[in-house]
Structure formats: C-alpha cells, structure tokens
Design an enzyme around this catalytic site. Sequence first.
Site, PDB file in Angstrom:
ATOM      1  N   GLU A 146       9.394  14.915  19.594  1.00  0.00           N
ATOM      2  CA  GLU A 146       8.181  15.633  20.006  1.00  0.00           C
ATOM      3  C   GLU A 146       8.008  15.544  21.501  1.00  0.00           C
ATOM      4  O   GLU A 146       7.966  14.462  22.072  1.00  0.00           O
ATOM      5  CB  GLU A 146       6.980  15.006  19.309  1.00  0.00           C
ATOM      6  CG  GLU A 146       7.247  14.776  17.832  1.00  0.00           C
ATOM      7  CD  GLU A 146       6.026  14.329  17.074  1.00  0.00           C
ATOM      8  OE1 GLU A 146       4.969  14.150  17.699  1.00  0.00           O
ATOM      9  OE2 GLU A 146       6.147  14.155  15.858  1.00  0.00           O
ATOM     10  N   ILE A 159       4.806  18.450  27.397  1.00  0.00           N
ATOM     11  CA  ILE A 159       5.172  18.976  28.714  1.00  0.00           C
ATOM     12  C   ILE A 159       3.974  18.853  29.639  1.00  0.00           C
ATOM     13  O   ILE A 159       2.850  19.242  29.269  1.00  0.00           O
ATOM     14  CB  ILE A 159       5.623  20.454  28.595  1.00  0.00           C
ATOM     15  CG1 ILE A 159       6.777  20.557  27.598  1.00  0.00           C
ATOM     16  CG2 ILE A 159       6.051  20.994  29.956  1.00  0.00           C
ATOM     17  CD1 ILE A 159       7.140  21.967  27.206  1.00  0.00           C
ATOM     18  N   GLY A 169       4.482  20.879  13.597  1.00  0.00           N
ATOM     19  CA  GLY A 169       4.463  19.495  13.140  1.00  0.00           C
ATOM     20  C   GLY A 169       3.250  19.301  12.246  1.00  0.00           C
ATOM     21  O   GLY A 169       2.873  20.199  11.490  1.00  0.00           O
ATOM     22  N   HIS A 223       2.281  20.325  31.740  1.00  0.00           N
ATOM     23  CA  HIS A 223       1.948  21.645  32.274  1.00  0.00           C
ATOM     24  C   HIS A 223       0.905  22.257  31.343  1.00  0.00           C
ATOM     25  O   HIS A 223       0.930  22.005  30.132  1.00  0.00           O
ATOM     26  CB  HIS A 223       3.198  22.533  32.312  1.00  0.00           C
ATOM     27  CG  HIS A 223       2.936  23.919  32.804  1.00  0.00           C
ATOM     28  ND1 HIS A 223       2.704  24.202  34.136  1.00  0.00           N
ATOM     29  CD2 HIS A 223       2.840  25.108  32.141  1.00  0.00           C
ATOM     30  CE1 HIS A 223       2.486  25.495  34.276  1.00  0.00           C
ATOM     31  NE2 HIS A 223       2.569  26.077  33.078  1.00  0.00           N
TER      32      HIS A 223
HETATM   33  C1  FMN Z   1       4.868  10.015  25.170  1.00  0.00           C
HETATM   34  C2  FMN Z   1       4.644   9.807  23.699  1.00  0.00           C
HETATM   35  C3  FMN Z   1       4.632   8.516  23.208  1.00  0.00           C
HETATM   36  C4  FMN Z   1       4.407   8.291  21.857  1.00  0.00           C
HETATM   37  N1  FMN Z   1       4.409   7.018  21.386  1.00  0.00           N
HETATM   38  C5  FMN Z   1       4.172   6.799  20.084  1.00  0.00           C
HETATM   39  C6  FMN Z   1       4.149   5.472  19.577  1.00  0.00           C
HETATM   40  O1  FMN Z   1       4.378   4.492  20.281  1.00  0.00           O
HETATM   41  N2  FMN Z   1       3.857   5.296  18.261  1.00  0.00           N
HETATM   42  C7  FMN Z   1       3.611   6.358  17.428  1.00  0.00           C
HETATM   43  O2  FMN Z   1       3.361   6.137  16.264  1.00  0.00           O
HETATM   44  N3  FMN Z   1       3.676   7.632  17.873  1.00  0.00           N
HETATM   45  C8  FMN Z   1       3.936   7.872  19.171  1.00  0.00           C
HETATM   46  N4  FMN Z   1       3.999   9.155  19.650  1.00  0.00           N
HETATM   47  C9  FMN Z   1       3.979  10.266  18.704  1.00  0.00           C
HETATM   48  C10 FMN Z   1       2.636  10.784  18.410  1.00  0.00           C
HETATM   49  O3  FMN Z   1       2.043   9.966  17.430  1.00  0.00           O
HETATM   50  C11 FMN Z   1       2.851  12.193  17.919  1.00  0.00           C
HETATM   51  O4  FMN Z   1       3.234  12.987  18.994  1.00  0.00           O
HETATM   52  C12 FMN Z   1       1.634  12.696  17.232  1.00  0.00           C
HETATM   53  O5  FMN Z   1       1.604  12.098  15.966  1.00  0.00           O
HETATM   54  C13 FMN Z   1       1.630  14.193  17.078  1.00  0.00           C
HETATM   55  O6  FMN Z   1       2.504  14.568  16.085  1.00  0.00           O
HETATM   56  P1  FMN Z   1       2.566  16.080  15.580  1.00  0.00           P
HETATM   57  O7  FMN Z   1       3.116  16.920  16.724  1.00  0.00           O
HETATM   58  O8  FMN Z   1       3.497  16.070  14.413  1.00  0.00           O
HETATM   59  O9  FMN Z   1       1.208  16.521  15.206  1.00  0.00           O
HETATM   60  C14 FMN Z   1       4.207   9.399  20.994  1.00  0.00           C
HETATM   61  C15 FMN Z   1       4.223  10.690  21.504  1.00  0.00           C
HETATM   62  C16 FMN Z   1       4.440  10.910  22.838  1.00  0.00           C
HETATM   63  C17 FMN Z   1       4.449  12.305  23.374  1.00  0.00           C
HETATM   64  N1  ADP Z   2       1.762  21.016  27.388  1.00  0.00           N
HETATM   65  C1  ADP Z   2       2.214  21.193  26.133  1.00  0.00           C
HETATM   66  N2  ADP Z   2       3.209  20.437  25.657  1.00  0.00           N
HETATM   67  C2  ADP Z   2       3.659  20.624  24.399  1.00  0.00           C
HETATM   68  N3  ADP Z   2       3.167  21.556  23.558  1.00  0.00           N
HETATM   69  C3  ADP Z   2       2.176  22.348  23.982  1.00  0.00           C
HETATM   70  C4  ADP Z   2       1.658  22.199  25.284  1.00  0.00           C
HETATM   71  N4  ADP Z   2       0.682  23.137  25.465  1.00  0.00           N
HETATM   72  C5  ADP Z   2       0.604  23.822  24.322  1.00  0.00           C
HETATM   73  N5  ADP Z   2       1.511  23.374  23.428  1.00  0.00           N
HETATM   74  C6  ADP Z   2       1.622  23.918  22.070  1.00  0.00           C
HETATM   75  O1  ADP Z   2       1.083  22.969  21.199  1.00  0.00           O
HETATM   76  C7  ADP Z   2       1.969  22.712  20.110  1.00  0.00           C
HETATM   77  C8  ADP Z   2       1.871  21.272  19.687  1.00  0.00           C
HETATM   78  O2  ADP Z   2       0.580  20.973  19.282  1.00  0.00           O
HETATM   79  P1  ADP Z   2       0.342  19.893  18.162  1.00  0.00           P
HETATM   80  O3  ADP Z   2      -1.123  19.800  17.946  1.00  0.00           O
HETATM   81  O4  ADP Z   2       1.089  18.658  18.510  1.00  0.00           O
HETATM   82  O5  ADP Z   2       0.924  20.611  16.890  1.00  0.00           O
HETATM   83  P2  ADP Z   2       2.250  20.373  16.034  1.00  0.00           P
HETATM   84  O6  ADP Z   2       1.979  19.166  15.208  1.00  0.00           O
HETATM   85  O7  ADP Z   2       2.377  21.634  15.232  1.00  0.00           O
HETATM   86  O8  ADP Z   2       3.392  20.181  16.963  1.00  0.00           O
HETATM   87  C9  ADP Z   2       3.352  23.054  20.651  1.00  0.00           C
HETATM   88  O9  ADP Z   2       4.227  23.468  19.624  1.00  0.00           O
HETATM   89  C10 ADP Z   2       3.054  24.179  21.607  1.00  0.00           C
HETATM   90  O10 ADP Z   2       3.115  25.418  20.951  1.00  0.00           O
END
Ligand code: FMN
Ligand code: ADP
EC number: 2.7.1.26
Length: 359
Positions: free
Chosen positions: A264, A267, A200, A269
């Site tokens: 997204e 987990i 991401g 864990h």
């Molecule tokens: C449980 C959960 C709730 C979230 N709620 C919001 C939200 O209300 N608004 C929002 O903009 N993003 C929300 N997000 C998304 C996060 O902003 C997003 O996971 C973060 O930008 C990381 O993105 P990336 O994996 O692309 O780096 C949520 C993510 C999770 C896991």
């Molecule tokens: N508990 C977890 N839940 C989800 N992803 C995890 C966890 N622990 C490690 N990861 C690793 O972290 C990555 C997500 O990290 P993040 O900073 O959100 O990067 P990205 O924007 O590339 O998804 C997952 O793709 C996975 O490989």
Amino acid sequence: KGKGGKKHLGVSENSAFHSPEAEKNVSLPQIPTPGIHPRKGKAAIPHLRLGAGLRKPNGRRGALLEQCAQARGTRWAGVPPAPARLCRAPRPHPYLVPQSPASRSPDAASESSGTFCWVSGRETLAAACSPHRSAVGHPSARPPGGPAELPHVSPGWSGGQGTASTAAPPDSRSGPQPEPEADGVMRQLPYFCRGQVVRGFGRGSKQLGIPTANFPEQVVDNLPADISTGIYYGWASVGNGDVHKMVVSIGWNPYYKNTKKSMETHIMHTFKEDFYGEILKVAIVGYLRPEKNFDSLEALISAIQGDIEEAKKRLDLPEHLKLKEDKELKIRMCTFGQEHLGKVQDYSPLIWVWKLSML
Ligand SMILES: Cc1cc2nc3c(=O)[nH]c(=O)nc-3n(C[C@H](O)[C@H](O)[C@H](O)COP(=O)(O)O)c2cc1C
Ligand SMILES: Nc1ncnc2c1ncn2[C@@H]1O[C@H](COP(=O)(O)OP(=O)(O)O)[C@@H](O)[C@H]1O
C-alpha cells in the site's frame, strides 16, 4: 589489447538498478580492485581475464551499449567494454554494483571476491574478479538481486493487473517483524514495480486520514523474496503524472490482522480525485522499519505520519534527489512507450535506444 580483448563480454536480458545510496546504507562486501589505481585506473589486472561464454558486444548490441554508455556519460563511450573497464570505474558508481557470488557460475566458489555488474535499463554486463582465478561472465544471467523474480513482466518492472492484493501469510509473520537483513533487503533496492491501483479495505482515507493505493495481487506475489515486509520509501508516479515522494507498507498490517499480504502506497501529493484503475509506478529506494502492531488507532496514525516525515527528509538527501533525476528512473517512471510495458518482446534494444535518445 589485453588478454580480455580476445574474448567477449556478455549481455543479459535482464535489468537491475542499484544506487550508491543502497550501497551506503549497508555493509556490502568490498569490491576488490587489485592492481587498479583508483584515479589512473589503468594498471594491469594480471589475474583478470574474461571467462568462457563472454561475448563481445558487437553489432546491434554493441551499438546499443555504446549508446547507453554515451547517454550515461560513462567512460565506456566509444570503447569496447572490457572487464578492466568494468573494474576501473571509481566507486561508488551507480551502475557498477557488487553482486553476491553467483551460484550459476561454473565455479561459484572462485567468485567469492566479488562480481561486478554494469547495468543499464535492459542490458547487464557482468564480470567477476577473483584474486585466484580469472573472471567469469554470464551472458544470459541476471544480476543477483535483479528482477529475475519478475518473470512475466517487462524488464525491470514487477507488475500486473488484478483486483486484490493477496498472498497467504504464514501465521508467524502477522506479528511484529524482525529487522530485515540489510544485506537481503538493500541489495534489491532500488526496486521498481508497477501495477493497476485496486481497492483495499477503504480504511486509509476514512480511518487513518492517509489514503494508500493498493497494488494488485500479482505485484505483491512477484516481490522478491528478499524484500521483507515493512515500511519503505521512494518515488511514485500515477498514470502519466509527475514523480512524487511516497511511503509504502508491505505486509499484513498487524494492527488490522489482515489475512492477505498487501502493498500500500501513500503518495505525498494531493490528488484531485481517486485514481483506482490507473497504473501506479513506484521506485522503492529505502527501508524505514518493520510493520508493527499498535495499542490504538492513534498510535498507528502517529507512526505512519512519522514515517511520512522521515521519508520526506530522507528523500531530500542528495543521493535520493540524484536518483530522482537519473535518466534511468525517468525512463522507468515516464510514460512514453507505456503501452509497451508488460510486453517483454516490445522492449527490444532498438526501443530502448530510442527511449534514451529522447532524453
Ligand atoms: C507508511 C505506512 C506505515 C504503515 N505501518 C503500519 C504498521 O506498522 N502496522 C500496521 O498494521 N499497518 C501499517 N500500515 C498499513 C495501514 O494500516 C494501511 O495502509 C491501512 O490499513 C489502510 O489499508 P487499506 O488501503 O486496505 O484501507 C502502514 C501504512 C503506511 C502507508
Ligand atoms: N496521496 C494519495 N496516496 C495514495 N492514494 C491516494 C492519494 N490521494 C488519493 N488517493 C486515492 O485513495 C485511494 C486509497 O484510499 P483508501 O481509503 O486507502 O482506500 P483503499 O482501501 O481502497 O485503498 C487510492 O487508491 C487512490 O485512488
């Protein structure tokens, strides 16, 4: 043998999996069980007959159904399923789910009293009860809310492999989302999907301290239209790993104003290392809230942490723990036969029976 015995029950190629929990959380239409005593369950159902097109599950499929039933300990074991038996199972029943009136019915209007559906991983038996008309079966029909929205993947799974999570968002949806229609969302749950973990924006770990594994574009694109954007919870497993609690965000991350829809999963864990490229499987079992915009990063983090705590609590409820231990979920989450996932043709009834017999 009642009237139904002469005709046949149908088996569909699709699968779906609904939990009592999903039924509890929303006000689903009541299933009418006219003439059926809840405990004795043997009263005649004069108006319930099998409609045209139903087939008796004999031969290999019949055997499969019996084995599925036995594996599940349902009352169907050893008896040829009939609509009366479909209807007599006491509610709530995890595999007997109310379905919305089926548009594919020869006479959809007549089904407004409810359609019943017994679902095992691959096979679906359906019959409709109507106070006015006989039952109608749909041998080749998917259960409404089932994974017919997952056309090119293995039954019961939405999945795919890819490099990005995308879907063009209508502008109007990038803001706070309205509460999804419970009827629409919850009918889809539990919803199973799987896919290869892709990269991401790298914000999860770095900015939020909450890593979120991203599903590829195909998975996001294949989400049923009825599953609204928002925050959900459920179970997840990575590769050959155990099943853990998870929260998943589906949408456009309004705080970051993403232009592509993503899915997204965090987990609950601690993993030793990242698992990009691994197959992530999730079972979404409940809805928490819509996506929101926030005034600060701290507020977003605090909301996500709140979601995690809430999901942990809810997943400890008996109905969720029961689902986690359910054979169906184990089969879907487990790894044996994983090489077959994604190939519909490999999900032959024989493989399914073999999988059930492994449990
Ligand atoms: C449980 C959960 C709730 C979230 N709620 C919001 C939200 O209300 N608004 C929002 O903009 N993003 C929300 N997000 C998304 C996060 O902003 C997003 O996971 C973060 O930008 C990381 O993105 P990336 O994996 O692309 O780096 C949520 C993510 C999770 C896991
Ligand atoms: N508990 C977890 N839940 C989800 N992803 C995890 C966890 N622990 C490690 N990861 C690793 O972290 C990555 C997500 O990290 P993040 O900073 O959100 O990067 P990205 O924007 O590339 O998804 C997952 O793709 C996975 O490989």
